[in-house]
Design an enzyme around this catalytic site. Structure first.
Site, PDB file in Angstrom:
ATOM      1  N   ASN A 100       0.805  -1.212   0.000  1.00 58.89           N
ATOM      2  CA  ASN A 100       0.000   0.000   0.000  1.00 58.89           C
ATOM      3  C   ASN A 100       0.848   1.275   0.000  1.00 58.89           C
ATOM      4  OD1 ASN A 100      -2.975   0.905   2.004  1.00 58.89           O
ATOM      5  ND2 ASN A 100      -2.168   1.777   0.143  1.00 58.89           N
ATOM      6  N   LYS A 183      -9.410   7.911  11.700  1.00 56.66           N
ATOM      7  CA  LYS A 183      -9.532   8.249  10.284  1.00 56.66           C
ATOM      8  C   LYS A 183      -8.135   8.140   9.678  1.00 56.66           C
ATOM      9  CE  LYS A 183      -9.252  10.898   7.261  1.00 56.66           C
ATOM     10  NZ  LYS A 183      -8.537  10.611   5.986  1.00 56.66           N
ATOM     11  N   PRO A 184      -7.839   7.000   9.020  1.00 61.99           N
ATOM     12  CA  PRO A 184      -6.519   6.874   8.393  1.00 61.99           C
ATOM     13  C   PRO A 184      -6.438   7.699   7.110  1.00 61.99           C
ATOM     14  CG  PRO A 184      -7.810   4.869   8.013  1.00 61.99           C
ATOM     15  CD  PRO A 184      -8.683   5.808   8.811  1.00 61.99           C
ATOM     16  N   THR A 238       1.378  20.673   8.638  1.00 61.08           N
ATOM     17  CA  THR A 238       1.154  21.833   9.508  1.00 61.08           C
ATOM     18  C   THR A 238      -0.108  22.586   9.078  1.00 61.08           C
ATOM     19  OG1 THR A 238       3.462  22.029  10.113  1.00 61.08           O
ATOM     20  CG2 THR A 238       2.165  24.037  10.266  1.00 61.08           C
ATOM     21  N   THR A 240      -2.917  21.437   7.652  1.00 64.20           N
ATOM     22  CA  THR A 240      -4.112  20.732   8.130  1.00 64.20           C
ATOM     23  C   THR A 240      -4.200  20.806   9.648  1.00 64.20           C
ATOM     24  OG1 THR A 240      -4.042  19.250   6.234  1.00 64.20           O
ATOM     25  CG2 THR A 240      -5.316  18.506   8.107  1.00 64.20           C
ATOM     26  N   GLU A 258       1.308  16.333  15.812  1.00 67.14           N
ATOM     27  CA  GLU A 258       2.684  16.198  15.334  1.00 67.14           C
ATOM     28  C   GLU A 258       2.675  16.547  13.861  1.00 67.14           C
ATOM     29  OE1 GLU A 258       5.393  13.665  13.555  1.00 67.14           O
ATOM     30  OE2 GLU A 258       5.443  12.494  15.414  1.00 67.14           O
ATOM     31  N   GLY A 260       4.566  19.071  10.427  1.00 73.20           N
ATOM     32  CA  GLY A 260       5.659  18.978   9.470  1.00 73.20           C
ATOM     33  C   GLY A 260       7.025  19.215  10.098  1.00 73.20           C
ATOM     34  N   CYS A 292       8.244  12.898   8.427  1.00 74.05           N
ATOM     35  CA  CYS A 292       8.255  14.269   8.970  1.00 74.05           C
ATOM     36  C   CYS A 292       9.495  14.515   9.814  1.00 74.05           C
ATOM     37  CB  CYS A 292       6.970  14.583   9.724  1.00 74.05           C
ATOM     38  SG  CYS A 292       6.454  13.281  10.823  1.00 74.05           S
ATOM     39  N   GLU A 390       8.737  21.830   3.562  1.00 78.63           N
ATOM     40  CA  GLU A 390       8.822  20.376   3.651  1.00 78.63           C
ATOM     41  C   GLU A 390       8.475  19.770   2.283  1.00 78.63           C
ATOM     42  OE1 GLU A 390       5.912  18.323   6.142  1.00 78.63           O
ATOM     43  OE2 GLU A 390       7.558  17.138   6.947  1.00 78.63           O
ATOM     44  N   GLY A 463       4.245  21.446  16.073  1.00 75.22           N
ATOM     45  CA  GLY A 463       3.151  20.937  16.893  1.00 75.22           C
ATOM     46  C   GLY A 463       3.444  20.864  18.368  1.00 75.22           C
TER      47      GLY A 463
HETATM   48  P1  ADP Z   1      -0.306  14.915   3.971  1.00 73.68           P
HETATM   49  O1  ADP Z   1       0.273  16.065   3.236  1.00 73.68           O
HETATM   50  O2  ADP Z   1       0.669  14.082   4.699  1.00 73.68           O
HETATM   51  O3  ADP Z   1      -1.304  14.118   3.178  1.00 73.68           O
HETATM   52  P2  ADP Z   1      -2.487  15.986   5.494  1.00 73.68           P
HETATM   53  O4  ADP Z   1      -2.343  16.817   6.721  1.00 73.68           O
HETATM   54  O5  ADP Z   1      -3.198  16.559   4.344  1.00 73.68           O
HETATM   55  O6  ADP Z   1      -1.021  15.574   5.188  1.00 73.68           O
HETATM   56  O7  ADP Z   1      -3.172  14.610   5.837  1.00 73.68           O
HETATM   57  C1  ADP Z   1      -3.002  13.924   7.057  1.00 73.68           C
HETATM   58  C2  ADP Z   1      -4.344  13.362   7.507  1.00 73.68           C
HETATM   59  O8  ADP Z   1      -5.222  14.459   7.745  1.00 73.68           O
HETATM   60  C3  ADP Z   1      -5.026  12.467   6.481  1.00 73.68           C
HETATM   61  O9  ADP Z   1      -5.682  11.408   7.159  1.00 73.68           O
HETATM   62  C4  ADP Z   1      -6.038  13.399   5.859  1.00 73.68           C
HETATM   63  O10 ADP Z   1      -7.163  12.739   5.345  1.00 73.68           O
HETATM   64  C5  ADP Z   1      -6.432  14.249   7.050  1.00 73.68           C
HETATM   65  N1  ADP Z   1      -7.001  15.542   6.674  1.00 73.68           N
HETATM   66  C6  ADP Z   1      -6.730  16.298   5.586  1.00 73.68           C
HETATM   67  N2  ADP Z   1      -7.463  17.418   5.583  1.00 73.68           N
HETATM   68  C7  ADP Z   1      -8.230  17.385   6.696  1.00 73.68           C
HETATM   69  C8  ADP Z   1      -9.205  18.264   7.272  1.00 73.68           C
HETATM   70  N3  ADP Z   1      -9.553  19.398   6.707  1.00 73.68           N
HETATM   71  N4  ADP Z   1      -9.772  17.881   8.439  1.00 73.68           N
HETATM   72  C9  ADP Z   1      -9.427  16.725   9.042  1.00 73.68           C
HETATM   73  N5  ADP Z   1      -8.528  15.867   8.557  1.00 73.68           N
HETATM   74  C10 ADP Z   1      -7.928  16.180   7.401  1.00 73.68           C
END
Ligand code: ADP
Length: 487
Positions: A100, A183-184, A238, A240, A258, A260, A292, A390, A463
């Site tokens: 995966n 929520k993965p 960071t 998100t 935790e 970037g 990270c 990053e 963070g």
């Molecule tokens: P990356 O750049 O590593 O994908 P993200 O911060 O976008 O980093 O994603 C990390 C996790 O946060 C993922 O599980 C993603 O689905 C979730 N995520 C992204 N956007 C949001 C949001 N607005 N609210 C909650 N979770 C989010």
């Protein structure tokens, strides 16, 4: 090994209240093997209603006798049984992680999986040691402190270490007595879906751990917003993280985040350069740089700059990039197409900024899969975007410095503060410089040495809160004081 060895996975299902089931409207999305671009299976695309049901299941489990009524020794033993069950399924889980994420199977088997079960074992052993205090108060009264779980914990994790970043949260949260809705990442949900099933088989009551797959902006955002979730544990970008913290503030959730990093790895001229080359290569290119806590900036004292670059280029050029299932492979592909595009964009930005690619700088392989060559930039100045932002890919920027003060200024000169490192044979310099670095972890003459007992987490915009170690369990406990009037 080939795709025939593929483990069985619940195609297109969420895991709620101890069972697999489809998302509310039955919507699914493809899960792609980044090494072959083949579709492995489909994943359920959960909705806000699915997420809300998972929170209700987790709340009911929190209040149940089966979970809430367990004694500490019973809870501890259950975590130890889960650790054993992970070990028993290690081969299958490593394969899922490799298929995966594109991780070399050798790395998933030798690092990700043993670490995953060890964290359950570590926190399982800690459960029986949870205790409060009793203190005398005025008028022969007594004040008792109790460490209590929050209730329903929300966990949101990124695509790069799906199992480990989830388990660092799950094991600590369960040890503290909470229940979880997880929520993965959209792209890499397979190992935690399988973990959910394995944990129930090991005896975890239904509803204690729930997995809702789907989009961050909908189900992830709902987890941050849901008033029934009292604590949020997030690892991701960071940008998100800031959004989630703002949302979580509306219901005053306790948050650990935790985020970037842009780790500085400082090499002083007195260091053992053979050893540094190995550590710095690992720091920059482990997990294809999707890490990270990577050492993506190599700060080199000017006297040894050219020699160090030569060594790093030779090591990078010798990297076996290819099929993650081939035991000879050192570096797999990026985990998904967007990540590959992001790396290509940053390499173009670096060139446009005037930096020089001394090795790599192009996709690798035959055009199938999201492979990219280990890439090193020289002629980098600290303010360039490739030295500030990053990239999250196999791209190392090398920056020269004159002395300790300049090294520290450059190292601390980004908004991030997750990991840093320094290499020197001078012990007093090691102490002095590590104290001046603004980072949650500093490795001296090493990089990426992790233990279940060693806390990790960020300074500045990387963070707050800590995972692993005794500090990790405290993030999932709230303190209550009970004052008993003796009169
Ligand atoms: P990356 O750049 O590593 O994908 P993200 O911060 O976008 O980093 O994603 C990390 C996790 O946060 C993922 O599980 C993603 O689905 C979730 N995520 C992204 N956007 C949001 C949001 N607005 N609210 C909650 N979770 C989010």
């Amino acid at each position: 090994m080939s795709l025939q060895a593929r483990p069985t996975i619940a195609d297109g299902q969420l895991f709620i209240d101890g069972k697999f089931r489809p998302a509310e409207h039955g919507e699914t999305r493809e899960v792609v093997n980044p090494a072959t671009e083949e579709v492995i299976c489909r994943v359920a695309w959960g909705t806000v209603a699915d997420l809300d049901q998972a929170v209700s299941a987790a709340q009911a489990a929190f209040e149940s006798e089966e979970w809430g009524g367990l004694t500490l020794p019973q809870r501890g033993r259950l975590l130890l049984r889960i650790a054993d069950a992970i070990d028993a399924h290690a081969e299958e889980l490593a394969l899922l992680e490799s298929l995966n994420v594109g991780k070399p199977i050798t790395v998933a088997s030798a690092f990700d999986l043993p670490f995953a079960s060890s964290v359950f074992r570590y926190y399982g052993g800690m459960v029986e040691q949870l205790e409060g205090s009793a203190r005398p108060a005025a008028r022969r009264s007594i004040a008792i402190t109790r460490k209590e779980p929050y209730g329903v914990v929300g966990a949101i994790t990124p695509f790069n270490f799906p199992l480990n970043l989830a388990i660092n949260k799950i094991a600590a949260a369960l040890a503290a007595g909470n229940t979880i809705v997880h929520k993965p990442a959209e792209q890499t949900p397979l190992s935690t879906l399988r973990l959910a099933e394995i944990m129930v088989e090991a005896g975890l009551p239904a509803g204690v751990y729930n997995v809702v797959t789907g989009e961050g902006a909908t189900v992830g955002a709902r987890l941050a917003e849901h008033p029934g979730v009292r604590k949020l544990a997030f690892t991701g970008s960071t940008a998100t993280g800031k959004r989630l913290i703002a949302t979580a503030a509306q219901t005053m959730k306790k948050v650990t985040a935790e985020l970037g990093g842009k780790g500085a790895n400082i090499v002083f001229a007195d260091a053992n350069l053979d050893a540094v080359t190995q550590w710095a290569h690992l720091a920059a290119f482990a997990n294809t740089g999707q890490f990270c806590m990577s050492g993506s900036r190599l700060l080199v004292q000017r006297d040894i700059h050219d020699e160090m670059v030569e060594r790093m280029v030779a090591r990078a050029a010798a990297t076996a990039v290819g099929d993650p299932l081939d035991p000879r492979t050192e570096m797999g592909p990026l985990a998904h197409r967007t990540q590959l595009e992001r790396v290509m964009e940053y390499v173009a930005i670096g060139k446009a900024e005037g930096a020089t690619v001394v090795t790599g700088g192009a996709p690798a392989g035959d055009g199938r899969g999201f492979f990219y060559q280990p890439t090193i930039f020289t002629g980098v100045t600290p303010q360039m975007r490739i030295a500030q932002e990053e990239i999250f890919g196999p791209v190392l920027t090398v920056i020269p410095f004159e002395d300790e003060d300049e090294a520290v200024a450059i190292a601390n000169g980004t908004p991030y503060g997750l990991a840093a490192g320094l290499h020197t044979t001078d012990l007093s310099r090691a102490h002095q410089v590590s104290a001046r670095l603004q980072a949650g972890i500093v490795w001296v003459n090493a990089w990426a040495m992790f233990e279940n007992s060693i806390p990790i987490g960020g300074y500045k915009q990387s963070g707050f809160g800590r995972e692993l170690g005794p500090e990790g369990i405290d993030e999932y406990l709230q303190l209550k004081t009970v004052v008993i009037n003796a009169e």
